[in-house]
Design an enzyme around this catalytic site. Structure first.
Site, PDB file in Angstrom:
ATOM      1  N   ALA A  22     -40.699 -19.043   4.054  1.00  0.00           N
ATOM      2  CA  ALA A  22     -40.669 -20.102   3.036  1.00  0.00           C
ATOM      3  C   ALA A  22     -39.727 -21.226   3.452  1.00  0.00           C
ATOM      4  CB  ALA A  22     -40.233 -19.505   1.695  1.00  0.00           C
ATOM      5  N   THR A 105     -21.605 -11.168   4.501  1.00  0.00           N
ATOM      6  CA  THR A 105     -22.156 -12.410   5.062  1.00  0.00           C
ATOM      7  C   THR A 105     -21.600 -13.623   4.315  1.00  0.00           C
ATOM      8  OG1 THR A 105     -24.173 -11.223   5.622  1.00  0.00           O
ATOM      9  CG2 THR A 105     -24.345 -13.628   5.492  1.00  0.00           C
ATOM     10  N   ASP A 128     -28.953  -3.595  -1.974  1.00  0.00           N
ATOM     11  CA  ASP A 128     -27.980  -3.034  -2.922  1.00  0.00           C
ATOM     12  C   ASP A 128     -27.938  -3.724  -4.284  1.00  0.00           C
ATOM     13  OD1 ASP A 128     -27.247  -1.367  -0.841  1.00  0.00           O
ATOM     14  OD2 ASP A 128     -25.705  -2.745  -0.120  1.00  0.00           O
ATOM     15  N   LYS A 215     -37.519  23.952 -16.191  1.00  0.00           N
ATOM     16  CA  LYS A 215     -37.597  24.844 -15.029  1.00  0.00           C
ATOM     17  C   LYS A 215     -37.111  24.147 -13.755  1.00  0.00           C
ATOM     18  CE  LYS A 215     -40.214  28.371 -16.802  1.00  0.00           C
ATOM     19  NZ  LYS A 215     -39.537  28.554 -18.061  1.00  0.00           N
TER      20      LYS A 215
HETATM   21  P1  ATP Z   1     -25.188  -5.549   3.246  1.00  0.00           P
HETATM   22  O1  ATP Z   1     -24.547  -5.537   1.885  1.00  0.00           O
HETATM   23  O2  ATP Z   1     -26.653  -5.506   3.159  1.00  0.00           O
HETATM   24  O3  ATP Z   1     -24.612  -4.543   4.182  1.00  0.00           O
HETATM   25  P2  ATP Z   1     -23.459  -7.643   4.170  1.00  0.00           P
HETATM   26  O4  ATP Z   1     -23.678  -9.090   4.398  1.00  0.00           O
HETATM   27  O5  ATP Z   1     -22.456  -7.277   3.102  1.00  0.00           O
HETATM   28  O6  ATP Z   1     -24.880  -6.991   3.890  1.00  0.00           O
HETATM   29  P3  ATP Z   1     -21.580  -6.839   6.220  1.00  0.00           P
HETATM   30  O7  ATP Z   1     -21.767  -5.990   7.430  1.00  0.00           O
HETATM   31  O8  ATP Z   1     -20.533  -6.463   5.239  1.00  0.00           O
HETATM   32  O9  ATP Z   1     -23.015  -6.932   5.529  1.00  0.00           O
HETATM   33  O10 ATP Z   1     -21.260  -8.343   6.683  1.00  0.00           O
HETATM   34  C1  ATP Z   1     -22.124  -8.997   7.601  1.00  0.00           C
HETATM   35  C2  ATP Z   1     -21.323  -9.780   8.581  1.00  0.00           C
HETATM   36  O11 ATP Z   1     -20.567 -10.792   7.889  1.00  0.00           O
HETATM   37  C3  ATP Z   1     -20.260  -8.990   9.336  1.00  0.00           C
HETATM   38  O12 ATP Z   1     -20.813  -8.276  10.418  1.00  0.00           O
HETATM   39  C4  ATP Z   1     -19.327 -10.108   9.797  1.00  0.00           C
HETATM   40  O13 ATP Z   1     -19.897 -10.770  10.907  1.00  0.00           O
HETATM   41  C5  ATP Z   1     -19.366 -11.058   8.596  1.00  0.00           C
HETATM   42  N1  ATP Z   1     -18.217 -10.810   7.717  1.00  0.00           N
HETATM   43  C6  ATP Z   1     -17.995  -9.776   6.889  1.00  0.00           C
HETATM   44  N2  ATP Z   1     -16.801  -9.879   6.262  1.00  0.00           N
HETATM   45  C7  ATP Z   1     -16.240 -11.016   6.728  1.00  0.00           C
HETATM   46  C8  ATP Z   1     -15.010 -11.695   6.466  1.00  0.00           C
HETATM   47  N3  ATP Z   1     -14.083 -11.211   5.620  1.00  0.00           N
HETATM   48  N4  ATP Z   1     -14.758 -12.860   7.133  1.00  0.00           N
HETATM   49  C9  ATP Z   1     -15.664 -13.375   7.992  1.00  0.00           C
HETATM   50  N5  ATP Z   1     -16.846 -12.777   8.280  1.00  0.00           N
HETATM   51  C10 ATP Z   1     -17.138 -11.630   7.656  1.00  0.00           C
END
Ligand code: ATP
Length: 322
Positions: A22, A105, A128, A215
């Site tokens: 999209a 992210t 999630d 059961k």
């Molecule tokens: P999901 O919830 O599906 O796992 P997510 O985006 O929370 O997705 P993470 O592995 O927590 O997944 O984060 C993705 C990427 O974001 C990390 O591998 C890192 O590159 C970046 N990231 C995470 N935390 C930080 C932070 N505090 N500062 C900068 N970059 C970060």
């Protein structure tokens, strides 16, 4: 703005491809050049960038995973790595960036938006559903339907063998997947972090259920930060009640598969909205859907504020498990 980039980061989620498709179509519609960045922030740091066109996004709307691939890149928490990534994009002339991912992210995206001249827009893509600023994240609906299919199958065997089952679902630190798949699957009990249940309470409820003549029973367990914890819970229940049980950890099957219609439609809307936000000069925000309306939320809020489980759904679940 003439050139924008797009990446998928963190855990993959069904519907990410529909969102990429999209965004590419919306960019082309507005005469923007759009570039794909492979493997999330890792590809940004390494300069793994390629042009996206109609051909690349053909026949991907129904595919799980992400054609851009994804990765965890802890080095992105360092300012040097982020500066390197920004530099790589600026050399190509990219002025706007769309991030499809979860809270991690968006933590990175918040930094990028404040440290660089690149405009940053987030799109919630995680099974999630734990992101503040949107009713649903891309991938959640598919994940609960995948979990539900498994729960239905387990119910057949649980009923035939008169068994107690513990089914462990994903959900990061939250019970969104557990709650909704639990209601739809008719779970007899639910273990989620938002309303913790002592093992004694769980045992006495199970004893009551079986005393009343059931059961078989299914307990849905949110994995939280202890994947595999269901085995320990099952052992403790056996020690206290004598009930034998089986444990089924659904794990990564919940992350794959064809996105549902709901996820494809949500992803399509949010992909278009993300490009529109960049065109409108926005940065440091996430596009989400609240009450079926597109809403912009500051990126910082998406991970600093906590999204609560739906109260009405919690009450529904509690009543149906009495
Ligand atoms: P999901 O919830 O599906 O796992 P997510 O985006 O929370 O997705 P993470 O592995 O927590 O997944 O984060 C993705 C990427 O974001 C990390 O591998 C890192 O590159 C970046 N990231 C995470 N935390 C930080 C932070 N505090 N500062 C900068 N970059 C970060």
């Amino acid at each position: 703005m003439k050139k924008i980039g797009i990446l998928t980061s963190g855990g993959d989620a069904p519907g990410m491809n529909a969102c990429i498709r999209a965004a590419v179509r919306m960019a082309i519609h507005n005469s923007l050049e759009i570039y794909g960045i492979r493997r999330g922030y890792r590809g940004m740091i390494e300069g793994d960038v390629f042009p996206l066109d109609r051909r690349v996004i053909t026949n991907i709307i129904h595919q799980g995973g992400t054609i851009l691939e994804t990765a965890r890149a802890p080095e992105f928490e360092g300012a040097d790595a982020r500066a390197q990534g920004v530099n790589n994009l600026q050399q190509i002339g990219i002025e706007g960036l769309i991030l499809i991912g979860g809270d991690g992210t968006f933590r990175g995206g918040t930094m990028l938006a404040s440290e660089s001249d690149i405009s940053v827009i987030g799109v919630p893509g995680t099974i999630d559903n734990d992101i503040y600023g949107t009713d649903y994240t891309i991938g959640f609906d598919t994940a609960i339907n995948t979990a539900l299919e498994a729960i239905d199958r387990i119910r057949d065997t649980a009923r035939s063998h008169e068994r107690l089952f513990f089914v462990e679902v994903m959900g990061h630190h939250t019970g969104f997947i557990a709650l909704e798949s639990g209601i739809a699957g008719g779970a007899e009990e639910l273990l989620i972090p938002e309303s913790p249940l002592e093992i004694d309470e769980l045992c006495s409820h199970l004893v009551e259920i079986f005393y009343r003549g059931k059961k078989s029973a299914i307990v849905i367990v949110a994995e939280t930060d202890k994947p595999g914890n269901s085995f320990q819970i099952a052992n403790e229940v056996k020690d206290r009640t004598g009930f034998d049980s089986r444990v089924c950890i659904l794990g990564h099957v919940q992350r794959g598969g064809r996105p549902t219609a709901h996820d494809r439609i949500l992803a399509s809307r949010l992909g278009i909205a993300a490009v529109q936000a960049l065109i409108d000069g926005k940065s440091g925000h996430m596009v989400g859907e609240v009450n079926r309306k597109i809403v912009l939320t500051p990126l910082r809020d998406t991970w600093q504020k906590q999204k609560s489980l739906h109260k009405g759904l919690q009450e529904t679940s509690a009543l149906l498990r009495e």
